[in-house]
Design an enzyme around this catalytic site. Structure first.
Site, PDB file in Angstrom:
ATOM      1  N   GLY A 157     -77.323  40.471 -34.104  1.00 16.99           N
ATOM      2  CA  GLY A 157     -77.506  39.032 -33.970  1.00 16.99           C
ATOM      3  C   GLY A 157     -78.349  38.734 -32.747  1.00 16.99           C
ATOM      4  O   GLY A 157     -79.159  39.558 -32.310  1.00 16.99           O
ATOM      5  N   ARG A 158     -78.146  37.565 -32.175  1.00 14.46           N
ATOM      6  CA  ARG A 158     -78.960  37.159 -31.020  1.00 14.46           C
ATOM      7  C   ARG A 158     -78.849  38.145 -29.857  1.00 14.46           C
ATOM      8  O   ARG A 158     -79.848  38.540 -29.263  1.00 14.46           O
ATOM      9  CB  ARG A 158     -78.517  35.770 -30.539  1.00 14.46           C
ATOM     10  CG  ARG A 158     -78.851  34.611 -31.468  1.00 14.46           C
ATOM     11  CD  ARG A 158     -78.519  33.308 -30.754  1.00 14.46           C
ATOM     12  NE  ARG A 158     -78.785  32.126 -31.565  1.00 14.46           N
ATOM     13  CZ  ARG A 158     -77.864  31.474 -32.255  1.00 14.46           C
ATOM     14  NH1 ARG A 158     -76.608  31.910 -32.239  1.00 14.46           N
ATOM     15  NH2 ARG A 158     -78.164  30.401 -32.960  1.00 14.46           N
ATOM     16  N   ILE A 159     -77.621  38.539 -29.528  1.00 13.53           N
ATOM     17  CA  ILE A 159     -77.416  39.403 -28.360  1.00 13.53           C
ATOM     18  C   ILE A 159     -77.951  40.808 -28.639  1.00 13.53           C
ATOM     19  O   ILE A 159     -78.597  41.427 -27.791  1.00 13.53           O
ATOM     20  CB  ILE A 159     -75.938  39.433 -27.948  1.00 13.53           C
ATOM     21  CG1 ILE A 159     -75.490  38.022 -27.537  1.00 13.53           C
ATOM     22  CG2 ILE A 159     -75.713  40.409 -26.793  1.00 13.53           C
ATOM     23  CD1 ILE A 159     -73.986  37.877 -27.350  1.00 13.53           C
ATOM     24  N   THR A 238     -69.179  44.455 -25.443  1.00 14.88           N
ATOM     25  CA  THR A 238     -69.155  43.117 -24.844  1.00 14.88           C
ATOM     26  C   THR A 238     -68.907  42.063 -25.922  1.00 14.88           C
ATOM     27  O   THR A 238     -69.128  40.876 -25.682  1.00 14.88           O
ATOM     28  CB  THR A 238     -70.488  42.801 -24.133  1.00 14.88           C
ATOM     29  OG1 THR A 238     -71.570  42.974 -25.065  1.00 14.88           O
ATOM     30  CG2 THR A 238     -70.709  43.686 -22.929  1.00 14.88           C
ATOM     31  N   SER A 239     -68.470  42.476 -27.115  1.00 13.82           N
ATOM     32  CA  SER A 239     -68.290  41.527 -28.219  1.00 13.82           C
ATOM     33  C   SER A 239     -66.888  40.931 -28.166  1.00 13.82           C
ATOM     34  O   SER A 239     -66.664  39.909 -27.497  1.00 13.82           O
ATOM     35  CB  SER A 239     -68.577  42.206 -29.563  1.00 13.82           C
ATOM     36  OG  SER A 239     -67.707  43.302 -29.777  1.00 13.82           O
ATOM     37  N   ARG A 240     -65.948  41.532 -28.847  1.00  8.05           N
ATOM     38  CA  ARG A 240     -64.541  41.163 -28.776  1.00  8.05           C
ATOM     39  C   ARG A 240     -63.722  42.446 -28.760  1.00  8.05           C
ATOM     40  O   ARG A 240     -64.059  43.423 -29.427  1.00  8.05           O
ATOM     41  CB  ARG A 240     -64.126  40.290 -29.958  1.00  8.05           C
ATOM     42  CG  ARG A 240     -64.624  38.852 -29.886  1.00  8.05           C
ATOM     43  CD  ARG A 240     -63.897  38.060 -28.795  1.00  8.05           C
ATOM     44  NE  ARG A 240     -64.286  36.664 -28.756  1.00  8.05           N
ATOM     45  CZ  ARG A 240     -65.246  36.155 -27.984  1.00  8.05           C
ATOM     46  NH1 ARG A 240     -65.938  36.987 -27.189  1.00  8.05           N
ATOM     47  NH2 ARG A 240     -65.509  34.875 -27.980  1.00  8.05           N
ATOM     48  N   GLU A 269     -56.302  41.259 -24.256  1.00 10.32           N
ATOM     49  CA  GLU A 269     -56.573  40.676 -22.938  1.00 10.32           C
ATOM     50  C   GLU A 269     -55.467  39.698 -22.520  1.00 10.32           C
ATOM     51  O   GLU A 269     -54.969  38.946 -23.346  1.00 10.32           O
ATOM     52  CB  GLU A 269     -57.907  39.912 -22.979  1.00 10.32           C
ATOM     53  CG  GLU A 269     -59.111  40.794 -23.108  1.00 10.32           C
ATOM     54  CD  GLU A 269     -60.412  40.003 -23.083  1.00 10.32           C
ATOM     55  OE1 GLU A 269     -60.437  38.879 -22.570  1.00 10.32           O
ATOM     56  OE2 GLU A 269     -61.410  40.519 -23.594  1.00 10.32           O
ATOM     57  N   HIS A 287     -64.143  40.583 -18.456  1.00 11.50           N
ATOM     58  CA  HIS A 287     -64.748  39.623 -19.393  1.00 11.50           C
ATOM     59  C   HIS A 287     -65.767  38.728 -18.682  1.00 11.50           C
ATOM     60  O   HIS A 287     -65.634  37.510 -18.619  1.00 11.50           O
ATOM     61  CB  HIS A 287     -63.670  38.767 -20.065  1.00 11.50           C
ATOM     62  CG  HIS A 287     -64.097  38.266 -21.419  1.00 11.50           C
ATOM     63  ND1 HIS A 287     -63.268  38.243 -22.506  1.00 11.50           N
ATOM     64  CD2 HIS A 287     -65.283  37.757 -21.852  1.00 11.50           C
ATOM     65  CE1 HIS A 287     -63.918  37.738 -23.552  1.00 11.50           C
ATOM     66  NE2 HIS A 287     -65.141  37.441 -23.167  1.00 11.50           N
TER      67      HIS A 287
END
Length: 326
Positions: A157-159, A238-240, A269, A287
């Site tokens: 996607g964008r990232i 770095t997603s979920r 988390e 995070h």
């Protein structure tokens, strides 16, 4: 207190965003720097027109249905897995998010974790702070090369696409897996090669995860996928957190069957798998993906504007469930 809709905010935002909310709404907010529990959420939005919440607020059906007059749920995040979208949609309650504004900042963080894990920056920092460093040595904290190494992207996607731009600066070949493959023309323009998920895990020196969390991606990176990585391979997430099976990752790091990990998100988390805290080859960040003042302010402004628009009866700019407005 200003005129306008009643908005309940679950935690203080950057100053510019707070100013927008104070100027255009009757704002109440949680002034403690902590996550509210379920009853506190219900009590807080009791008379609210709009709820502005954060990614670590659990907005389930009970919370959603506690206020039949609620007009919008505005999430201060790109993801919205913290909200029961089905329950909100059943009530024709709009949900909004903050896409786009944190793309570059999160890609920066992913690449920072990649570099830190590759070059053992966190390990070196901890060692220097022990005051036990006696000077340079040829075998001290040997890491792995970044320039010319293969970067594997899980999700484009964008990232993920922003990661490609960073990889180019380090002359890194990029392979990717995505649920929907791009056209050959798009792949050629970006300079990437499509592979199956198994092949991305097998052939990459670094695997960086950039997928949304849903039923299909929960534990997408599990024990089987991790076992395919190179002994020197490094996993970046770095997603979920729940996209990666954290206990399987811990076992791989303990056995040194992979080279390391750079994590900004975790399965439960703020808790981590207990053994993860003590594994030196894991770089652990709290995070921080979108954590710059500029980006968090843009996110806050967008969340505020989404919330205010819906409260005013206008279609919000960033609607997650557009069917409620059609």
């Amino acid at each position: 207190m200003s005129a306008g809709p009643k908005i309940f905010l679950t935690r203080e935002l950057p100053p510019d965003s707070m100013a927008i909310l104070r100027r255009h709404s009757q704002l109440t907010y949680n002034q403690d720097d902590r996550v509210l529990d379920k009853q506190e959420l219900i009590d807080g939005l009791k008379d609210a027109d709009g709820l502005l919440c954060l990614l670590n607020d659990t907005i389930d059906a009970d919370v959603i249905n506690a206020n039949p007059n609620l007009r919008v749920i505005s999430n201060f995040a790109v993801g919205f897995n913290n909200i029961d979208v089905n329950a909100a949609t059943a009530r024709k309650l709009p949900i909004t998010n903050t896409p786009g504004v944190l793309t570059e900042t999160t890609a920066d963080m992913a690449f920072a974790l990649l570099m830190a894990a590759a070059r053992r920056v966190a390990e070196g920092d901890r060692f220097v702070r022990t005051r036990g460093w006696n000077g340079w040595g040829p075998l001290q904290f040997l890491g792995c090369e970044v320039t010319g190494a293969t970067l594997g992207l899980v999700g484009l996607g964008r990232i993920g696409k922003s990661m490609i731009q960073r990889a180019k600066g380090f002359e890194m070949p990029v392979v990717y897996w995505n649920r929907t493959r791009m056209s050959e023309k798009e792949e050629s323009a970006l300079g990437v090669t499509y592979k199956s998920l198994d092949d991305v895990m097998t052939h990459s020196d670094f695997v960086s995860v950039h997928v949304a969390l849903n039923d299909e991606t929960h534990h997408l990176i599990g024990a089987e996928q991790i076992s395919r990585m190179k002994p020197t391979g490094i996993l970046i997430n770095t997603s979920r957190g729940p996209v990666v099976d954290e206990s399987a990752l811990v076992e791989a790091l303990k056995s040194r069957s992979i080279g390391g990990a750079g994590l900004d998100v975790y399965e439960n988390e703020p808790l981590l798998e207990p053994e993860l805290y003590d594994l030196p080859t894991a770089v652990l960040a709290p995070h921080l993906g979108s954590a710059t003042l500029q980006t968090r302010t843009k996110m806050g402004n967008m969340a505020a504007e989404n919330c205010l628009a819906a409260c005013d009866g206008k279609r919000p700019p960033n609607l997650v469930n557009p069917e409620v407005w059609d």
